[in-house]
Design a protein around this motif. Structure first.
Motif, PDB file in Angstrom:
ATOM      1  N   MET A 111       0.818  -1.207   0.000  1.00 15.71           N
ATOM      2  CA  MET A 111       0.000   0.000   0.000  1.00 15.71           C
ATOM      3  C   MET A 111       0.854   1.260   0.000  1.00 15.71           C
ATOM      4  N   LEU A 112       1.975   1.233   0.698  1.00 17.54           N
ATOM      5  CA  LEU A 112       2.879   2.389   0.686  1.00 17.54           C
ATOM      6  C   LEU A 112       3.476   2.602  -0.702  1.00 17.54           C
TER       7      LEU A 112
ATOM      8  N   ILE B  54      -1.281   9.885   4.056  1.00 13.42           N
ATOM      9  CA  ILE B  54      -1.261   8.614   3.326  1.00 13.42           C
ATOM     10  C   ILE B  54      -1.478   7.454   4.280  1.00 13.42           C
TER      11      ILE B  54
ATOM     12  N   THR C 204      -4.147  -6.547  -0.156  1.00 18.00           N
ATOM     13  CA  THR C 204      -4.699  -5.191  -0.092  1.00 18.00           C
ATOM     14  C   THR C 204      -6.054  -5.248   0.609  1.00 18.00           C
TER      15      THR C 204
ATOM     16  N   HIS D 291       4.258  11.926   5.955  1.00 17.83           N
ATOM     17  CA  HIS D 291       3.091  11.674   5.107  1.00 17.83           C
ATOM     18  C   HIS D 291       1.944  11.050   5.911  1.00 17.83           C
TER      19      HIS D 291
ATOM     20  N   LYS E 139      -5.079   7.176   5.083  1.00 19.72           N
ATOM     21  CA  LYS E 139      -5.798   6.561   3.962  1.00 19.72           C
ATOM     22  C   LYS E 139      -5.656   5.040   3.977  1.00 19.72           C
ATOM     23  N   ILE E 140      -4.433   4.552   4.237  1.00 23.36           N
ATOM     24  CA  ILE E 140      -4.191   3.101   4.266  1.00 23.36           C
ATOM     25  C   ILE E 140      -4.923   2.458   5.435  1.00 23.36           C
TER      26      ILE E 140
ATOM     27  N   TRP F   3       7.520   7.891   7.025  1.00 15.49           N
ATOM     28  CA  TRP F   3       6.281   8.471   6.499  1.00 15.49           C
ATOM     29  C   TRP F   3       5.233   8.679   7.593  1.00 15.49           C
TER      30      TRP F   3
ATOM     31  N   GLU G 224       2.211   1.669  -3.544  1.00 17.69           N
ATOM     32  CA  GLU G 224       1.154   2.130  -4.444  1.00 17.69           C
ATOM     33  C   GLU G 224       0.815   3.595  -4.227  1.00 17.69           C
ATOM     34  N   ASN G 225       1.191   4.109  -3.065  1.00 17.39           N
ATOM     35  CA  ASN G 225       0.948   5.521  -2.765  1.00 17.39           C
ATOM     36  C   ASN G 225       2.204   6.379  -2.886  1.00 17.39           C
ATOM     37  N   GLY G 226       3.240   5.841  -3.573  1.00 19.94           N
ATOM     38  CA  GLY G 226       4.372   6.678  -3.930  1.00 19.94           C
ATOM     39  C   GLY G 226       5.658   6.490  -3.170  1.00 19.94           C
TER      40      GLY G 226
END
Length: 439
Positions: free
Chosen positions: A21-22, A43, A273, A40, A46-47, A36, A24-26
């Motif tokens: 997931m990290l 993010i 996921t 971040h 969101k996860i 992060w 996929e989020n950049g």
């Protein structure tokens, strides 16, 4: 209700992969994922929310490798407490009382002595610092996962039990031969971890759900509830990228088999996921195992063990005994007083030729000023001798130090009145009643 109570009453759903997931989020290659938590947080929110919405009863913090040793490699050692504290705090905020927050903690990435430079004390202190930080941040559970060395996991469990009051999940990664990388089978892992007070044993990572059925069957034979978090199958490389080929539906199809073997906590590891977790949650909610309390199960873990062999309590009295007796062996005793640990190696090597089931290690030495003497003997001898040890001493400090560093579930014999119940945190077994001729 608490996690411990919920575990008895129903099947719980874990979350899935944090790493996928990290990325996929950049998250870029070479970047510290745990940093992060500070840079971040949106993010991470969101996860976490994705897994809560998918039906997770437990979400894990982004702290798998945020211990001091690893963070120091990124130049982030000074932010250790903040990174771990904020990870737990952020996850708790997102959970909002809808689910539990488990602080994810993995192995340290270093080999313990004598195979590497990592000492017991360094490992313990490293785990302790991270446990205190995530507990302060509000974590509900300590989740020790992806361990391949039972001796390291044992240290982490000790650190957790001695420095917080949170429930502890201990999850082991196994090879396809059904043992850990260091050669420990699931039944032995279960005996060691359960005896030391782990609230839940488990397995995660390594491979996909199909290959984890064998581990689940082994755990099921112990009678203990357990957790399962497989990868999304074995990954392949497509166009230079790692791809997990197991579908969410196919992944969740193994849930009934895990439940039949006694799993009480199900989730996913690498490659999974929120879609995978949603499929698991759907099946778990539909199963008739839900809301049925585990009753009448007597765990089948009545063994003393090394890291690779076990002896049932009932067989101890008739077992063949080998002896490493520091009291009786004047040469060994004098060498140890001079600091010559090689003498232990020689004595252990002599025992390799004997046909014994258990090794009695006797180092009473009540007049010795070295309270670590027996511990030194045990640390060296267990490198060569794979049989379970029974440690014998009337010196409580000597015995405590030795049981602390033993890699398995040791037996002990002591006539010191204060010994009764003192060594439960090590899972140690009083063997005086099994070997009545030992004085």
């Amino acid at each position: 209700m608490s996690f411990r109570d919920d575990l008895k009453q129903k099947v719980l759903v874990f979350d899935g992969s944090m790493g996928r997931m990290l990325f996929e989020n950049g998250l870029g290659v070479g970047t510290c994922p745990e940093e992060w938590n500070l840079s971040h947080p949106e993010i991470l929110r969101k996860i976490y929310k994705g897994y809560v919405d998918a039906g997770s009863d437990i979400i894990q913090t982004n702290t798998f490798q945020s211990h001091i040793i690893k963070l120091d490699e990124y130049g982030l050692k000074d932010k250790h407490y903040e990174i771990n504290y904020q990870a737990a705090k952020l996850a708790k905020e997102v959970a909002g009382g809808k689910c539990y927050v488990a602080a994810s903690m993995g192995p340290l990435g270093k080999l313990l002595e004598p195979f590497g430079d990592l000492t017991f004390e360094k490992a313990y202190d490293t785990f302790k610092a991270q446990i205190i930080a995530v507990a302060d941040g509000g974590a509900d559970i300590i989740s020790l996962e992806t361990f391949t060395d039972i001796s390291e996991l044992r240290i982490a469990l000790l650190a957790a039990k001695e420095n917080c009051s949170l429930p502890v999940i201990c999850s082991v990664s196994y090879e396809q031969n059904g043992r850990t990388l260091m050669g420990t089978e699931p039944g032995i892992c279960a005996a060691i971890l359960h005896s030391m007070g782990a609230d839940l044993i488990g397995t995660n990572c390594s491979f996909g759900p199909e290959y984890m059925i064998r581990i689940a069957e082994s755990y099921g034979k112990t009678g203990l509830p357990f957790s399962v978090k497989p990868n999304a199958g074995l990954p392949g490389i497509v166009d230079g990228k790692q791809v997990f080929k197991e579908t969410p539906e196919g992944f969740a199809g193994f849930v009934p088999e895990f439940l039949r073997n006694g799993a009480r906590l199900l989730g996913g590891c690498c490659g999974t996921t929120p879609r995978y977790i949603a499929e698991i949650a759907k099946l778990v909610r539909e199963t008739d195992v839900e809301n049925k309390e585990i009753t009448g199960i007597r765990p089948d873990v009545d063994y003393i063990t090394s890291a690779s062999q076990k002896i049932p309590f009932a067989a101890i009295g008739a077992a063949g005994l080998g002896r490493l007796d520091v009291n009786a062996d004047a040469t060994l005793r004098d060498s140890l007083k001079d600091g010559d640990i090689d003498a232990v190696t020689d004595a252990a090597m002599d025992l390799l030729d004997e046909d014994s089931d258990i090794i009695i290690v006797d180092a009473d030495l009540e007049n010795s000023e070295d309270s670590l003497l027996l511990a030194k003997v045990v640390k060296e001898a267990q490198t060569y001798l794979k049989q379970p040890f029974i440690l014998k001493s009337n010196n409580i400090k000597v015995l405590d130090a030795a049981l602390r560093v033993y890699k398995g579930r040791a037996g002990y014999i002591s006539h010191a009145p204060q010994a009764a119940g003192m060594f439960e945190k090590y899972g140690a077994v009083d063997c005086g009643g099994f070997l009545i001729n030992e004085k």
